[in-house]
Design a protein around this motif. Structure first.
Motif, short mmCIF file in Angstrom:
data_model
loop_
_atom_site.label_atom_id
_atom_site.label_comp_id
_atom_site.label_asym_id
_atom_site.label_seq_id
_atom_site.Cartn_x
_atom_site.Cartn_y
_atom_site.Cartn_z
N ASN A 25 0.82 -1.22 0.00
CA ASN A 25 0.00 0.00 0.00
C ASN A 25 0.85 1.26 0.00
OD1 ASN A 25 -2.35 -1.53 0.02
ND2 ASN A 25 -2.56 -1.47 2.24
N ASN A 26 1.90 1.29 0.83
CA ASN A 26 2.78 2.46 0.88
C ASN A 26 3.49 2.68 -0.45
OD1 ASN A 26 2.09 2.95 3.51
ND2 ASN A 26 3.93 2.07 4.40
N TYR A 27 3.92 1.57 -1.07
CA TYR A 27 4.64 1.72 -2.34
C TYR A 27 3.69 2.16 -3.46
CZ TYR A 27 8.22 1.14 -5.83
OH TYR A 27 9.13 1.40 -6.83
N GLU A 28 2.46 1.64 -3.45
CA GLU A 28 1.49 2.06 -4.48
C GLU A 28 1.17 3.56 -4.34
OE1 GLU A 28 -1.61 -0.92 -4.09
OE2 GLU A 28 -0.78 -2.02 -5.81
N LYS A 29 1.14 4.06 -3.10
CA LYS A 29 0.97 5.51 -2.89
C LYS A 29 2.16 6.27 -3.45
CE LYS A 29 -1.83 5.14 1.28
NZ LYS A 29 -1.81 5.14 2.75
N GLN A 30 3.35 5.70 -3.24
CA GLN A 30 4.57 6.33 -3.74
C GLN A 30 4.55 6.40 -5.28
OE1 GLN A 30 8.02 4.47 -2.03
NE2 GLN A 30 9.43 5.94 -2.89
N ILE A 31 4.06 5.34 -5.92
CA ILE A 31 3.95 5.32 -7.39
C ILE A 31 2.98 6.42 -7.84
CG2 ILE A 31 3.06 4.00 -9.36
CD1 ILE A 31 4.16 1.46 -7.96
N LYS A 32 1.83 6.51 -7.15
CA LYS A 32 0.82 7.51 -7.50
C LYS A 32 1.38 8.92 -7.35
CE LYS A 32 -4.01 8.63 -6.58
NZ LYS A 32 -5.17 8.38 -5.71
N ASN A 33 2.08 9.17 -6.22
CA ASN A 33 2.68 10.49 -5.99
C ASN A 33 3.73 10.81 -7.04
OD1 ASN A 33 1.13 10.83 -3.72
ND2 ASN A 33 2.72 10.16 -2.29
N SER A 34 4.51 9.79 -7.42
CA SER A 34 5.55 9.99 -8.43
C SER A 34 4.94 10.36 -9.77
CB SER A 34 6.38 8.71 -8.56
OG SER A 34 7.36 8.85 -9.55
N LYS A 35 3.83 9.70 -10.14
CA LYS A 35 3.15 10.01 -11.41
C LYS A 35 2.60 11.44 -11.38
CE LYS A 35 1.79 5.36 -12.82
NZ LYS A 35 0.69 4.39 -12.91
N ASN A 36 2.02 11.84 -10.25
CA ASN A 36 1.48 13.19 -10.12
C ASN A 36 2.58 14.24 -10.22
OD1 ASN A 36 -1.10 12.21 -9.80
ND2 ASN A 36 -1.05 12.26 -7.57
N ASN A 37 3.74 13.95 -9.59
CA ASN A 37 4.87 14.87 -9.64
C ASN A 37 5.41 15.00 -11.06
OD1 ASN A 37 4.76 15.39 -6.93
ND2 ASN A 37 6.31 13.88 -6.37
N LYS A 38 5.45 13.88 -11.77
CA LYS A 38 5.96 13.91 -13.15
C LYS A 38 5.04 14.72 -14.06
CE LYS A 38 8.64 9.69 -12.93
NZ LYS A 38 8.67 8.26 -13.13
N LYS A 39 3.72 14.59 -13.81
CA LYS A 39 2.76 15.35 -14.62
C LYS A 39 2.93 16.84 -14.37
CE LYS A 39 -0.87 11.91 -15.04
NZ LYS A 39 -2.17 11.47 -14.52
N SER A 40 3.04 17.22 -13.08
CA SER A 40 3.13 18.64 -12.75
C SER A 40 4.48 19.25 -13.12
CB SER A 40 2.84 18.87 -11.27
OG SER A 40 3.76 18.17 -10.48
N ASN A 41 5.53 18.45 -13.03
CA ASN A 41 6.88 18.97 -13.33
C ASN A 41 7.34 18.67 -14.75
OD1 ASN A 41 7.05 19.83 -10.69
ND2 ASN A 41 8.03 17.95 -9.99
N VAL A 42 6.55 17.89 -15.48
CA VAL A 42 6.91 17.40 -16.82
C VAL A 42 8.33 16.89 -16.81
CG1 VAL A 42 6.72 17.89 -19.28
CG2 VAL A 42 5.47 19.30 -17.68
N LYS A 43 8.61 16.00 -15.84
CA LYS A 43 9.95 15.45 -15.67
C LYS A 43 10.20 14.31 -16.63
CE LYS A 43 11.86 14.65 -11.66
NZ LYS A 43 12.03 14.19 -10.29
N ASP A 44 11.43 14.06 -16.88
CA ASP A 44 11.88 12.88 -17.62
C ASP A 44 11.39 11.63 -16.88
OD1 ASP A 44 14.92 11.84 -18.95
OD2 ASP A 44 13.90 10.70 -17.42
N SER A 45 11.13 10.52 -17.62
CA SER A 45 10.49 9.33 -17.03
C SER A 45 11.46 8.43 -16.27
CB SER A 45 9.82 8.50 -18.12
OG SER A 45 10.80 8.00 -19.00
N THR A 46 12.73 8.80 -16.16
CA THR A 46 13.66 7.94 -15.43
C THR A 46 13.86 8.44 -14.01
OG1 THR A 46 15.53 9.24 -16.21
CG2 THR A 46 14.93 7.33 -17.53
N ILE A 47 14.22 7.55 -13.12
CA ILE A 47 14.48 7.92 -11.73
C ILE A 47 15.86 8.55 -11.64
CG2 ILE A 47 14.76 7.01 -9.40
CD1 ILE A 47 13.12 4.65 -10.17
#
Length: 199
Positions: A38-60
């Motif tokens: 559950n914690n990791y799935e939240k982390q994935i969701k937050n990461s996707k939201n951050n990428k959308k708002s920051n238009v970041k590159d898709s790599t970590i």
């Protein structure tokens, strides 16, 4: 006669305590595993939201990767054929394998070029995640979900080796996955190896 009854009562009590411990350990393991997922799935969701708002590159980037490893979970492994969904912990030590399948440190990360290697227990009170691994066949799919994306691997080789045959963990030039567990169940004289390739 009274002495016999006391001994019998003590033995029954010991039996109840052992059974209670086994159930409690199993329950605690399931709770810990569910929390990790559950914690990791939240982390994935937050990461996707951050990428959308920051238009970041898709790599970590390296900072993100350090944070993920520090938090103990690097992905979620799903094998539909054997009804498995389990968090992947960083490290293949006994503590990690109690609650998750473990990533061998120094091997590739999910989706990267190289050999992404995981270990898991079979038939333990703690962590029975790879109990049904022997049901996999060539062509079966294995999925890994991470903050960096979702990856699909396909099984191409299954072998049984001795514990000393650690060359199965050697680096590869393409993107592969190696799953390692003890076999036969309860005897554990050998290792069952499942090899898969990134699709």
């Amino acid at each position: 006669m009274r002495k016999v009854r006391i001994i019998a009562g003590v033995l029954v009590l010991i039996g109840v305590l052992i059974i209670s411990y086994a159930f409690a350990a199993k329950y605690w393991t399931m709770q810990k595993q569910n929390t990790m997922i559950n914690n990791y799935e939240k982390q994935i969701k937050n990461s996707k939201n951050n990428k959308k708002s920051n238009v970041k590159d898709s790599t970590i980037d390296s900072t993100d990767l350090k944070d993920i490893i520090k938090n103990g979970t690097i992905g979620i492994l799903t094998i539909s054929k054997i009804d498995l969904k389990v968090a992947i912990g960083e490290g293949a030590d006994l503590k990690t394998l109690k609650y998750a399948v473990g990533h061998f440190k120094g091997t590739a990360m999910p989706g990267q070029k190289g050999n992404f290697c995981l270990a898991g227990h079979r038939s333990y009170t703690f962590g029975e995640y790879f109990n049904r691994l022997g049901e996999l066949k060539d062509g079966d799919e294995i999925q890994v979900k991470t903050v960096n994306g979702e990856y699909k691997y396909k099984v191409y080789d299954i072998q049984v080796v001795l514990p000393s045959q650690v060359q199965v963990l050697n680096p590869t030039t393409d993107s592969t996955m190696t799953l390692v567990t003890c076999t036969p169940i309860r005897i554990a004289t050998h290792r069952l190896i499942i090899k898969a390739r990134l699709e």
